[in-house]
Design an enzyme around this catalytic site. Structure first.
Site, PDB file in Angstrom:
ATOM      1  CG  HIS A 148      -2.139   0.816   1.076  1.00 35.31           C
ATOM      2  ND1 HIS A 148      -2.196   1.941   0.280  1.00 35.31           N
ATOM      3  CD2 HIS A 148      -3.381   0.696   1.631  1.00 35.31           C
ATOM      4  CE1 HIS A 148      -3.397   2.480   0.353  1.00 35.31           C
ATOM      5  NE2 HIS A 148      -4.141   1.744   1.150  1.00 35.31           N
ATOM      6  CG  ASP A 374     -11.975  -4.852 -23.080  1.00 36.80           C
ATOM      7  OD1 ASP A 374     -11.756  -6.081 -23.060  1.00 36.80           O
ATOM      8  OD2 ASP A 374     -12.506  -4.263 -24.041  1.00 36.80           O
TER       9      ASP A 374
END
Length: 430
Positions: A148, A374
């Site tokens: 993180h 995608d």
């Protein structure tokens, strides 16, 4: 589910001819937890081959050099930084096969078993790890973990979109921005809020500006569950709130109340909802900025007010609390980093245990770019889930993907005895 690892390799940092460089950690990076965040992304067939995915990943990573870096200290300032382009960098890539069809496990439900679908998050070398899991049907689950400290959720969603564009042979439409000068402090810097003792541990151990729960329990006593709230249900929540509110405010208020009731807290107690706030808009930073720009707002309420005041009272507390973490507060935090950045700054998370009770942490991933991911199969992402997080009180709002009717999925981790009650009352409008 039986997952067989076929091969593992470390993808290099990019151009081997480049000399190592240093990217300073911003004050937001230093506040972020130094832990691996593990997330699963599912894609139904048809999907690209593993070779196409790996080739696209190799071409995308040079645009995101922080992901193949390592943590270090700047030679001149000795401040924490990311060392980019040295031999200790790189990203771990794992290829695996799964002996079943992806549809057998959709929609995803939190389970320790799902941890097989991403690399281990403890005692690992690389800051960024990817596991490509190929199912019998041709479906793919990409298990990604990243530290993180390197980036927040907004940044990682941009990375996923860019990886998909590269696999499809397209240029990256919105390249990442790495310019740390976007976080330049004011002149002179002015830290007008008390950040030491709130975001970072105070120098004086007797200073107690932030209530930290240092309780820890056996992780097996904490269970994660996924609740689904339809658009119709969310509309009902909003209709019960007098003032106009956002989907986040309505749902955060509802889940905060239900968790508080499930825990059986005394009316005299206070509870805090620690809400993640994205500061990009507040600081006029482009959404493509790669790194961390998140702070916590901490709406707080008396349990009696939260429970008996109903949804309107809870929504008002959420709204008022979050509004305080505004542009002025973010600017103060940037200036704090300029004034005190040479010191050892320890984030408050360092002292927390894995039980937040009576508090909760609420993160929203609803505005991330997951709907745009995608890889060329034509169906887009059909599943999204954290695997298993043994942190009591963690709540994460996830978008519903793959044409499954919309709404919001809510990932909740709680002590097992409280989780069983929450499941019974989670959709009650009382």
């Amino acid at each position: 589910m039986e997952v067989q690892v076929q091969r593992s390799t470390v993808l290099p940092h990019g151009n081997p001819k480049t000399s190592p460089s240093e990217l300073p950690l911003s004050i937001f990076d230093r506040f972020a937890s130094n832990i691996h965040v593990a997330v699963l992304y599912a894609f139904a067939p048809p999907t690209p081959t593993d070779e196409a995915l790996i080739d696209g990943l190799s071409k995308t990573l040079p645009h995101f050099p922080a992901l193949t870096s390592r943590l270090g200290y700047a030679h001149e300032s000795r401040r924490p930084c990311l060392v980019i382009g040295d031999d200790d960098g790189g990203a771990l890539l794992v290829e695996a096969t799964v002996d079943c069809n992806l549809s057998d496990h959709l929609p995803f439900k939190p389970s320790p078993e799902l941890r097989q679908l991403h690399p281990p998050t403890e005692g690992v070398r690389c800051m960024f790890q990817v596991q490509i899991n190929r199912f019998n049907c041709g479906g793919v689950v990409i298990g990604m973990t990243h530290v993180h400290t390197v980036a927040d959720g907004e940044s990682m969603s941009h990375f996923l979109v860019a990886w998909g564009e590269t696999v499809r042979g397209l240029p990256i439409d919105r390249p990442p921005v790495h310019d740390r000068s976007l976080l330049t402090p004011r002149s002179p810097p002015w830290s007008e809020f008390q950040h030491r003792g709130f975001e970072f541990l105070p120098m004086d151990p007797n200073q107690n500006l932030l209530r930290l729960n240092q309780t820890s329990v056996d992780p097996s006593k904490i269970t994660s569950t996924l609740l689904h709230y339809s658009l119709e249900f969310i509309s009902k929540l909003k209709s019960n709130i007098t003032n106009k509110c956002t989907t986040f405010e309505a749902l955060a208020s509802h889940i905060w109340r239900k968790i508080t009731i499930s825990r059986g807290l005394k009316y005299s107690q206070h509870t805090t909802a620690r809400v993640s706030v994205n500061g990009r808009t507040k600081l006029n930073i482009p959404n493509e900025y790669f790194g961390n720009v998140v702070l916590n707002a901490c709406p707080e309420a008396n349990v009696k007010l939260l429970v008996e005041g109903g949804l309107p009272a809870a929504a008002r507390v959420i709204h008022d609390g979050v509004s305080k973490t505004d542009a002025r507060y973010f600017r103060s935090f940037v200036d704090f980093g300029e004034i005190y950045g040479d010191e050892e700054l320890v984030p408050v998370y360092a002292l927390e245990g894995n039980v937040l009770c009576p508090d909760v942490e609420i993160d929203s991933w609803l505005r991330f770019r997951y709907h745009e991911v995608d890889f060329g199969g034509g169906l887009g992402m059909c599943g999204l889930l954290l695997t298993w997080v043994p942190l009591d009180g963690l709540v994460v709002f996830l978008p519903v993907l793959g044409g499954n009717g919309g709404g919001v999925n809510v990932f909740v981790s709680l002590l097992e005895e409280h989780s069983s009650i929450l499941k019974q009352i989670s959709h009650s409008l009382d």
